[in-house]
Write a protein that holds these residues in place. Structure first.
Motif, short mmCIF file in Angstrom:
data_model
loop_
_atom_site.label_atom_id
_atom_site.label_comp_id
_atom_site.label_asym_id
_atom_site.label_seq_id
_atom_site.Cartn_x
_atom_site.Cartn_y
_atom_site.Cartn_z
N LEU A 94 -39.78 -26.58 -46.39
CA LEU A 94 -38.98 -27.64 -45.78
C LEU A 94 -39.65 -28.15 -44.52
N GLN A 95 -39.42 -29.42 -44.26
CA GLN A 95 -39.80 -29.98 -42.97
C GLN A 95 -38.68 -29.64 -41.98
N GLU A 96 -39.03 -29.47 -40.74
CA GLU A 96 -38.02 -29.23 -39.72
C GLU A 96 -36.98 -30.34 -39.76
N GLY A 97 -35.70 -29.96 -39.81
CA GLY A 97 -34.63 -30.94 -39.87
C GLY A 97 -34.19 -31.32 -41.27
N GLU A 98 -34.95 -30.90 -42.29
CA GLU A 98 -34.65 -31.25 -43.68
C GLU A 98 -33.69 -30.22 -44.27
#
Lengths: 116, 112
Positions: free
Chosen positions: B13-17
């Motif tokens: 995951l990307q940060e915030g996703e």
């Protein structure tokens, strides 16, 4: 309050050697457990104890023995190590069913064992 | 035969996703479903216990839910420190106190 501690952290054995893993807890828990963790298989219960002086078999007990001489300690023994026993071993403890307290198990940091 | 299956095996995951992890189970007489977090080289750390369908529990960015067949662990706006392997376990049947059956886990990596 150290929680659940395990000794040693790492160990390498040759096939046929014996060893004992030590687990200690300072939470006054009645129940204690030994698990092994292998890649892709999740944690599997080896043996457990519901009180001082009592032990019982879990899902994968063959090749292991245990003892619970003191409430705070739970020992796991390998009498004749085999390469199939290469794994990470975790000890856990919990309150008893009759305590009415939580059934949460608290885990130690693990022992990484390699059998050559 | 009782089974506990976690999916996906790995999640990047990307940060915030935000995303969700699944734990499906086929057991008789569920007594409790547990979620743990495990960091590399460490022991599992307890997160939640759920006891009945419809129950939900939250802790920071994590929320666990339970139905009659599965549990979800929702990670909202994850941060890199949420990177870990998440394990679920079930306790089922009579006299099952302490007898946990674990899934294989979902490895989560959160990148900045």
């Amino acid at each position: 309050n150290a929680g659940v501690t395990q000794t040693p952290k790492f160990r390498v054995l040759k096939t046929g050697q014996s060893m004992t893993l030590l687990c200690a807890q300072d939470m006054n828990h009645e129940y204690m457990y030994w698990y092994r963790q292998d890649p892709g298989m999740g944690l599997r219960l080896i043996h457990y104890s519901v009180g001082e002086g009592t032990t019982a078999k879990g899902e994968v007990p063959d090749g292991y023995n245990v003892s619970r001489l003191k409430k705070q300690n739970f020992l796991l023994g390998l009498e004749s190590a085999a390469p199939s026993q290469t794994s990470v071993y975790f000890c856990a403890s919990s309150y008893s069913r009759t305590s009415g307290i939580t059934d949460t198990q608290y885990f130690g940091p693990g022992t990484r064992l390699t059998v050559l | 035969e009782d089974q506990v299956t976690q999916s996906p095996e790995a999640l990047r995951l990307q940060e915030g996703e935000s995303s969700s992890l699944n734990c499906s189970y086929t057991v008789s007489g569920l007594r409790g479903l547990f979620w743990y977090r495990q960091d590399p080289g460490k022991g599992p750390e307890f997160l939640f216990t759920l006891y009945s369908a419809g129950e939900e529990k939250e802790k920071e960015r994590l929320k666990a839910t339970l139905t009659k067949k599965e549990s979800f662990l929702h990670i909202t706006a994850p941060k890199p420190e949420d990177s870990a392997t998440y394990l679920c376990a079930v306790q089922a049947g009579a006299d099952s106190w302490g007898k946990l059956q674990f899934g294989a886990g979902t490895q989560v990596v959160v990148t900045p």
